[in-house]
Design a protein around this motif. Structure first.
Motif, PDB file in Angstrom:
ATOM      1  N   PRO A 199      19.390 -45.741  59.967  1.00 26.64           N
ATOM      2  CA  PRO A 199      18.182 -45.216  59.330  1.00 26.64           C
ATOM      3  C   PRO A 199      17.804 -45.996  58.073  1.00 26.64           C
ATOM      4  CG  PRO A 199      19.883 -43.521  59.607  1.00 26.64           C
ATOM      5  CD  PRO A 199      20.536 -44.841  59.823  1.00 26.64           C
ATOM      6  N   CYS A 200      16.542 -45.867  57.691  1.00 29.20           N
ATOM      7  CA  CYS A 200      16.060 -46.404  56.422  1.00 29.20           C
ATOM      8  C   CYS A 200      15.660 -45.223  55.530  1.00 29.20           C
ATOM      9  CB  CYS A 200      14.879 -47.351  56.649  1.00 29.20           C
ATOM     10  SG  CYS A 200      13.315 -46.515  57.034  1.00 29.20           S
ATOM     11  N   PRO A 201      15.272 -45.454  54.289  1.00 28.07           N
ATOM     12  CA  PRO A 201      14.908 -44.333  53.406  1.00 28.07           C
ATOM     13  C   PRO A 201      13.723 -43.504  53.894  1.00 28.07           C
ATOM     14  CG  PRO A 201      15.401 -46.279  52.101  1.00 28.07           C
ATOM     15  CD  PRO A 201      15.379 -46.723  53.531  1.00 28.07           C
ATOM     16  N   GLU A 202      12.946 -44.017  54.833  1.00 27.75           N
ATOM     17  CA  GLU A 202      11.805 -43.259  55.342  1.00 27.75           C
ATOM     18  C   GLU A 202      12.169 -42.347  56.509  1.00 27.75           C
ATOM     19  OE1 GLU A 202       9.001 -43.131  53.813  1.00 27.75           O
ATOM     20  OE2 GLU A 202       9.615 -44.650  52.357  1.00 27.75           O
ATOM     21  N   HIS A 203      13.410 -42.360  56.945  1.00 30.30           N
ATOM     22  CA  HIS A 203      13.846 -41.465  58.009  1.00 30.30           C
ATOM     23  C   HIS A 203      14.245 -40.100  57.439  1.00 30.30           C
ATOM     24  CE1 HIS A 203      14.174 -45.136  60.543  1.00 30.30           C
ATOM     25  NE2 HIS A 203      13.921 -44.273  61.514  1.00 30.30           N
ATOM     26  N   ARG A 204      14.151 -39.081  58.276  1.00 32.34           N
ATOM     27  CA  ARG A 204      14.519 -37.725  57.887  1.00 32.34           C
ATOM     28  C   ARG A 204      15.980 -37.500  58.266  1.00 32.34           C
ATOM     29  NH1 ARG A 204       9.065 -34.724  60.301  1.00 32.34           N
ATOM     30  NH2 ARG A 204       7.553 -36.068  59.189  1.00 32.34           N
ATOM     31  N   MET A 205      16.845 -37.556  57.278  1.00 35.59           N
ATOM     32  CA  MET A 205      18.277 -37.513  57.538  1.00 35.59           C
ATOM     33  C   MET A 205      18.762 -36.149  58.026  1.00 35.59           C
ATOM     34  SD  MET A 205      19.504 -40.468  57.298  1.00 35.59           S
ATOM     35  CE  MET A 205      21.181 -39.902  57.537  1.00 35.59           C
ATOM     36  N   SER A 206      17.946 -35.110  57.878  1.00 39.54           N
ATOM     37  CA  SER A 206      18.336 -33.791  58.376  1.00 39.54           C
ATOM     38  C   SER A 206      18.142 -33.675  59.885  1.00 39.54           C
ATOM     39  CB  SER A 206      17.520 -32.703  57.668  1.00 39.54           C
ATOM     40  OG  SER A 206      16.134 -32.900  57.867  1.00 39.54           O
ATOM     41  N   TYR A 207      17.510 -34.664  60.494  1.00 45.47           N
ATOM     42  CA  TYR A 207      17.290 -34.637  61.937  1.00 45.47           C
ATOM     43  C   TYR A 207      18.529 -35.166  62.648  1.00 45.47           C
ATOM     44  CZ  TYR A 207      12.308 -33.528  61.512  1.00 45.47           C
ATOM     45  OH  TYR A 207      11.109 -32.902  61.264  1.00 45.47           O
ATOM     46  N   ALA A 208      18.928 -34.492  63.721  1.00 47.57           N
ATOM     47  CA  ALA A 208      20.202 -34.797  64.372  1.00 47.57           C
ATOM     48  C   ALA A 208      20.278 -36.238  64.862  1.00 47.57           C
ATOM     49  CB  ALA A 208      20.425 -33.835  65.543  1.00 47.57           C
ATOM     50  N   ASN A 209      19.193 -36.749  65.439  1.00 41.03           N
ATOM     51  CA  ASN A 209      19.252 -38.113  65.975  1.00 41.03           C
ATOM     52  C   ASN A 209      19.371 -39.143  64.855  1.00 41.03           C
ATOM     53  OD1 ASN A 209      16.508 -37.510  65.224  1.00 41.03           O
ATOM     54  ND2 ASN A 209      15.848 -39.331  66.340  1.00 41.03           N
ATOM     55  N   VAL A 210      18.738 -38.872  63.714  1.00 43.86           N
ATOM     56  CA  VAL A 210      18.823 -39.798  62.584  1.00 43.86           C
ATOM     57  C   VAL A 210      20.217 -39.749  61.968  1.00 43.86           C
ATOM     58  CG1 VAL A 210      17.887 -40.389  60.321  1.00 43.86           C
ATOM     59  CG2 VAL A 210      16.350 -39.590  62.134  1.00 43.86           C
ATOM     60  N   ALA A 211      20.736 -38.534  61.780  1.00 44.41           N
ATOM     61  CA  ALA A 211      22.080 -38.393  61.226  1.00 44.41           C
ATOM     62  C   ALA A 211      23.113 -39.070  62.113  1.00 44.41           C
ATOM     63  CB  ALA A 211      22.417 -36.915  61.052  1.00 44.41           C
TER      64      ALA A 211
END
Length: 235
Positions: A199-211
């Protein structure tokens, strides 16, 4: 005490029927609010509100649910809404705020803010899908409102075009994710880029696929684009 008759809105009345009905009941300025980006895992959540004037000026050519319009048509409608609206506002909620507060709470709060930020106070509010408390105004949540009410459709176009332009700009900073194409939504190409780069800083880290992608990458790395366009590690 006499009770006024119920207002009846015909299904075949068209996109402007609901607002016309409300105006006949004395609610002259009807605000619509809608969002763009709820289903994305990267980029901001964008919420807009709009009040269209009564009469021919408020009848926007090509106006429809933003998802049903081509990008070129959305741009044309966006320009017409900005030109014709009695008032409009746009609220941009960054990914970090979505992570910290949760998607639904962020969405409802941004809808409230978008209505409160209108330069003209509405008499009534129509919101897409979800009711919004605390406005101090009568209102109604409308299922698939961007296909039912013109003011909600106008807000959907403002939100969608604003967000698409933000994601296109972000593509210049993070070209390896191809934000300009998928606008931060979960596509096969986006999933592949997440798996490869993390991920980059523009991703939503609370989302399971991003995490999950973050864990797979081991750590977030700071990256930059060299002059020849290759992705390089700053560390």
């Amino acid at each position: 005490m006499l009770v006024p008759p119920r207002a009846v809105v015909r299904r075949d009345g068209g996109l402007y029927a609901l607002e016309r009905t409300l105006r006949r009941r004395g609610f002259i300025r009807v605000a619509g609010a809608d969002e763009a980006g709820r289903g994305a895992c990267a980029g901001p959540l964008v919420v807009a509100a709009a009040i269209l004037p009564p009469g021919p000026r408020g009848e926007v050519p090509e106006l429809a649910d933003s998802k049903l319009l081509t990008p070129a048509a959305r741009d044309r409608v966006y320009d017409e809404v900005v030109k014709r609206a009695e008032a409009f506002s746009v609220v941009v909620v960054p990914p970090g705020e979505v992570d910290a507060r949760g998607l639904h709470r962020s969405n409802i709060d941004a809808m409230r803010r978008s209505v409160e930020q209108l330069a003209v106070r509405p008499d009534y509010t129509l919101t897409d899908g979800f009711s919004v408390a605390g406005l101090g105004l009568p209102g109604l949540a409308v299922w698939k409102g961007d296909r039912v009410a013109a003011c909600i459709a106008a807000a959907s176009v403002l939100a969608k075009v604003t967000r698409d332009r933000i994601m296109t700009d972000l593509h210049e900073t993070y070209p390896w994710y191809d934000f300009a194409q998928h606008k931060g939504y979960v596509t096969a190409a986006h999933a592949e880029a997440l798996a490869l780069h993390g991920p980059c800083p523009e991703h939503r880290m609370s989302y399971a696929n991003v995490a999950a992608a973050g864990r797979g990458a081991g750590a977030l790395v700071s990256v930059a684009v060299s002059h020849n366009g290759r992705v390089e590690d700053d560390a």
